[in-house]
Design a protein around this motif. Structure first.
Motif, PDB file in Angstrom:
ATOM      1  N   GLY A   1      27.725  54.225  23.378  1.00 49.00           N
ATOM      2  CA  GLY A   1      26.332  54.188  23.863  1.00 49.00           C
ATOM      3  C   GLY A   1      25.583  55.449  23.469  1.00 49.00           C
ATOM      4  N   ALA A   2      25.742  55.842  22.198  1.00 46.12           N
ATOM      5  CA  ALA A   2      25.198  57.136  21.756  1.00 46.12           C
ATOM      6  C   ALA A   2      23.763  57.031  21.238  1.00 46.12           C
ATOM      7  N   GLY A   3      23.192  55.841  21.276  1.00 45.18           N
ATOM      8  CA  GLY A   3      21.862  55.665  20.666  1.00 45.18           C
ATOM      9  C   GLY A   3      20.704  56.126  21.526  1.00 45.18           C
TER      10      GLY A   3
ATOM     11  N   HIS B   1      33.267  57.578  27.372  1.00 40.82           N
ATOM     12  CA  HIS B   1      32.884  56.183  27.638  1.00 40.82           C
ATOM     13  C   HIS B   1      31.586  56.223  28.438  1.00 40.82           C
ATOM     14  N   ASN B   2      30.509  56.006  27.746  1.00 39.06           N
ATOM     15  CA  ASN B   2      29.182  56.168  28.348  1.00 39.06           C
ATOM     16  C   ASN B   2      28.370  54.874  28.316  1.00 39.06           C
ATOM     17  N   ALA B   3      28.662  53.979  27.372  1.00 39.19           N
ATOM     18  CA  ALA B   3      27.884  52.740  27.249  1.00 39.19           C
ATOM     19  C   ALA B   3      27.934  51.944  28.546  1.00 39.19           C
TER      20      ALA B   3
ATOM     21  N   ASN C   1      16.723  60.805  34.045  1.00 40.99           N
ATOM     22  CA  ASN C   1      15.632  60.073  33.416  1.00 40.99           C
ATOM     23  C   ASN C   1      16.073  59.502  32.063  1.00 40.99           C
ATOM     24  N   THR C   2      16.425  58.212  32.060  1.00 43.34           N
ATOM     25  CA  THR C   2      16.874  57.534  30.832  1.00 43.34           C
ATOM     26  C   THR C   2      16.307  56.112  30.828  1.00 43.34           C
ATOM     27  N   PRO C   3      16.423  55.408  29.697  1.00 48.72           N
ATOM     28  CA  PRO C   3      15.965  54.011  29.672  1.00 48.72           C
ATOM     29  C   PRO C   3      16.650  53.132  30.734  1.00 48.72           C
ATOM     30  N   GLN C   4      17.952  53.373  30.980  1.00 45.76           N
ATOM     31  CA  GLN C   4      18.639  52.549  31.987  1.00 45.76           C
ATOM     32  C   GLN C   4      18.059  52.789  33.385  1.00 45.76           C
ATOM     33  N   ARG C   5      17.736  54.031  33.664  1.00 42.97           N
ATOM     34  CA  ARG C   5      17.177  54.367  34.975  1.00 42.97           C
ATOM     35  C   ARG C   5      15.841  53.641  35.179  1.00 42.97           C
TER      36      ARG C   5
HETATM   37  N1  LIG Z   1      20.608  57.254  34.098  1.00 39.69           N
HETATM   38  C1  LIG Z   1      21.088  57.423  35.315  1.00 39.69           C
HETATM   39  O1  LIG Z   1      20.369  57.822  36.243  1.00 39.69           O
HETATM   40  C2  LIG Z   1      22.545  57.132  35.590  1.00 39.69           C
HETATM   41  C3  LIG Z   1      23.016  57.269  36.909  1.00 39.69           C
HETATM   42  C4  LIG Z   1      24.366  57.001  37.170  1.00 39.69           C
HETATM   43  C5  LIG Z   1      25.207  56.602  36.136  1.00 39.69           C
HETATM   44  N2  LIG Z   1      24.710  56.470  34.865  1.00 39.69           N
HETATM   45  C6  LIG Z   1      25.654  56.058  33.836  1.00 39.69           C
HETATM   46  O2  LIG Z   1      25.558  56.947  32.716  1.00 39.69           O
HETATM   47  C7  LIG Z   1      25.797  56.224  31.499  1.00 39.69           C
HETATM   48  C8  LIG Z   1      24.629  56.403  30.562  1.00 39.69           C
HETATM   49  O3  LIG Z   1      23.475  55.969  31.240  1.00 39.69           O
HETATM   50  P1  LIG Z   1      22.040  55.932  30.551  1.00 39.69           P
HETATM   51  O4  LIG Z   1      21.074  55.876  31.665  1.00 39.69           O
HETATM   52  O5  LIG Z   1      21.941  56.979  29.509  1.00 39.69           O
HETATM   53  O6  LIG Z   1      22.107  54.457  29.850  1.00 39.69           O
HETATM   54  P2  LIG Z   1      21.170  53.739  28.771  1.00 39.69           P
HETATM   55  O7  LIG Z   1      19.989  54.584  28.467  1.00 39.69           O
HETATM   56  O8  LIG Z   1      20.902  52.353  29.253  1.00 39.69           O
HETATM   57  O9  LIG Z   1      22.145  53.646  27.525  1.00 39.69           O
HETATM   58  C9  LIG Z   1      23.254  52.798  27.609  1.00 39.69           C
HETATM   59  C10 LIG Z   1      23.905  52.684  26.237  1.00 39.69           C
HETATM   60  O10 LIG Z   1      24.888  51.661  26.339  1.00 39.69           O
HETATM   61  C11 LIG Z   1      24.849  50.868  25.175  1.00 39.69           C
HETATM   62  N3  LIG Z   1      25.212  49.486  25.468  1.00 39.69           N
HETATM   63  C12 LIG Z   1      24.619  48.644  26.359  1.00 39.69           C
HETATM   64  N4  LIG Z   1      25.173  47.418  26.274  1.00 39.69           N
HETATM   65  C13 LIG Z   1      26.123  47.489  25.317  1.00 39.69           C
HETATM   66  C14 LIG Z   1      27.022  46.548  24.748  1.00 39.69           C
HETATM   67  N5  LIG Z   1      27.030  45.255  25.116  1.00 39.69           N
HETATM   68  N6  LIG Z   1      27.864  46.961  23.777  1.00 39.69           N
HETATM   69  C15 LIG Z   1      27.852  48.245  23.362  1.00 39.69           C
HETATM   70  N7  LIG Z   1      27.007  49.186  23.841  1.00 39.69           N
HETATM   71  C16 LIG Z   1      26.154  48.801  24.807  1.00 39.69           C
HETATM   72  C17 LIG Z   1      23.414  50.934  24.701  1.00 39.69           C
HETATM   73  O11 LIG Z   1      23.431  50.717  23.300  1.00 39.69           O
HETATM   74  P3  LIG Z   1      22.103  50.280  22.485  1.00 39.69           P
HETATM   75  O12 LIG Z   1      21.099  51.346  22.783  1.00 39.69           O
HETATM   76  O13 LIG Z   1      22.543  50.278  21.069  1.00 39.69           O
HETATM   77  O14 LIG Z   1      21.700  48.949  23.030  1.00 39.69           O
HETATM   78  C18 LIG Z   1      22.959  52.309  25.128  1.00 39.69           C
HETATM   79  O15 LIG Z   1      23.079  53.229  24.080  1.00 39.69           O
HETATM   80  C19 LIG Z   1      26.048  54.779  31.910  1.00 39.69           C
HETATM   81  O16 LIG Z   1      27.421  54.550  32.013  1.00 39.69           O
HETATM   82  C20 LIG Z   1      25.374  54.684  33.264  1.00 39.69           C
HETATM   83  O17 LIG Z   1      25.890  53.655  34.063  1.00 39.69           O
HETATM   84  C21 LIG Z   1      23.418  56.724  34.577  1.00 39.69           C
END
Ligand SMILES: NC(=O)c1ccc[n+]([C@@H]2O[C@H](COP(=O)([O-])OP(=O)(O)OC[C@H]3O[C@@H](n4cnc5c(N)ncnc54)[C@H](OP(=O)(O)O)[C@@H]3O)[C@@H](O)[C@H]2O)c1
Length: 250
Positions: free
Chosen positions: A23-25, A102-104, A204-208
Motif C-alpha cells: 500500500g505504498a501508493g 504490511h500497511n495496505a 490525515n490520509t485518503p482512508q481517513r
Molecule cells: N489513516 C488513519 O487514520 C489510520 C488509523 C488507524 C490505522 N490505519 C491503518 O494504517 C494503514 C495505512 O492507512 P492509510 O490511511 O494510509 O490508508 P490508505 O490511504 O487508504 O492507503 C491504503 C493502501 O492500501 C492499498 N490497497 C487497498 N486495497 C488493496 C488491495 N485490494 N490490494 C492491494 N492493495 C490495496 C491501496 O493501494 P492503491 O492506492 O493502489 O489502491 C493504498 O495504497 C492501514 O492499514 C490502515 O488501516 C490508518
C-alpha cells in the motif's frame, strides 16, 4: 513508549536493507516508503495502481540515495499461487528481504453488521488479514536468510476498542494483533526474526477521509509525524522486540 518521543534514527539506519512496503501508493505507506528510502533502504513499492507507485518511485529516485522497484498486485482475489509468485519475484529481482511493512488496507467505510454480506466479510478479511499473513509466510525463506528481519503489521484502534459500524474491518484488525503474537512465539527460535503490530492512530490520509467523512481530517497529523516509530521498528535498534502492539505516538 518513551522511545517514540525520543528516538532519532541514524541517516544510514536501513543502508543495505531491502524492505517491502504494501500500500505504498498513498497515505502512510507512501510516506513510510520514502522515509525508509531516505534512510538507505531499497524499497519494494507494492500497491494496486501503478501510476501512483510510479510517482512514489520518482520521488525516491529524486532523493538520489536509494533505489526502488514497483510490484503491483491486488490482494482481493489473490490465491496461494499469486502470493508465491510475488515472493519469487522479490527473490529473483532483489535476492534478499530484510523487512515488510504490511500497511495496505481496505474498508467499505462505516457499515452496520446487518448490511454485511459474505462477500464483504471475504474482501475485508482477505485484504486486511489473510493476504498479509500468507505473504509473510511466502517471504519466510528470504526473511530467515536476513541477519535482522523486521515485520510490521498495521493495526487499528477499533481492533482493540470495537464500536458499532466498524464491522468486519475491526474484526480483521483485531486479528492482526492475535496473528502477531502467534507468529512471534513461532519465531522464538529465530533471533533474527521479529514481528510487531503498529497502530497509527488518527492520521490525515485518503482512508481517513473515507472512514470519517464528516470530520475535519486536515486538522490531524500528517503521516510524516509518525515516521520516528516506523523507522525504529523497521531498523536494527528495535532488535529483540517482538510480539508487541505499539500505539503510535506522533
Ligand atoms: N489513516 C488513519 O487514520 C489510520 C488509523 C488507524 C490505522 N490505519 C491503518 O494504517 C494503514 C495505512 O492507512 P492509510 O490511511 O494510509 O490508508 P490508505 O490511504 O487508504 O492507503 C491504503 C493502501 O492500501 C492499498 N490497497 C487497498 N486495497 C488493496 C488491495 N485490494 N490490494 C492491494 N492493495 C490495496 C491501496 O493501494 P492503491 O492506492 O493502489 O489502491 C493504498 O495504497 C492501514 O492499514 C490502515 O488501516 C490508518
Amino acid at each position: 513508549m518513551d522511545i517514540q518521543k525520543t528516538y532519532q534514527a541514524g541517516q544510514d539506519l536501513l543502508e543495505g536493507r531491502v524492505v517491502l512496503v504494501t500500500g505504498a501508493g498513498q497515505g502512510i505507506g507512501r510516506t513510510a516508503a520514502i522515509t525508509y528510502a531516505s534512510h538507505g533502504a531499497t524499497v519494494i513499492l507494492h500497491g494496486r495502481r501503478v501510476e501512483k507507485l510510479e510517482r512514489v518511485y520518482d520521488e525516491i529516485e529524486a532523493l538520489g540515495k536509494a533505489s526502488a522497484i514497483i510490484l503491483p498486485f491486488d490482494f482481493e482475489k489473490a490465491v496461494d499461487a499469486d502470493i508465491a509468485a510475488l515472493a519469487e519475484a522479490i527473490a529473483s529481482q532483489m535476492g534478499r528481504l530484510d523487512g515488510i511493512l504490511h500497511n495496505a488496507a481496505w474498508t467499505y467505510g462505516a457499515m452496520p453488521l446487518a448490511y454485511h454480506k459474505l462477500e464483504h466479510w471475504q474482501t475485508i478479511m482477505q485484504v486486511n488479514l489473510m493476504v498479509p499473513a500468507a505473504l509473510t509466510q511466502a517471504c519466510l525463506p528470504l526473511l530467515k536468510a536476513s541477519p535482522d528481519a523486521s515485520v510490521i503489521m498495521t493495526g487499528d484502534t477499533h481492533g482493540q476498542a470495537p464500536a458499532a459500524y466498524w464491522g468486519a474491518f475491526a474484526v480483521a484488525k483485531s486479528g492482526i494483533e492475535v496473528l502477531v503474537r502467534i507468529q512471534s512465539e513461532e519465531w522464538e527460535m529465530f533471533p533474527n526474526l521479529r514481528i510487531n503490530a503498529l497502530i497509527p492512530g488518527a492520521v490525515n490520509t485518503p482512508q481517513r477521509t473515507k472512514t470519517h467523512p464528516g470530520s475535519n481530517n486536515r486538522a490531524l497529523c500528517p503521516p510524516e509525524d509518525l515516521m520516528r516509530t516506523y523507522l525504529y521498528l523497521m531498523g536494527p535498534d528495535s532488535r529483540g522486540l517482538s510480539g508487541k502492539t505499539l500505539l503510535c505516538q506522533a
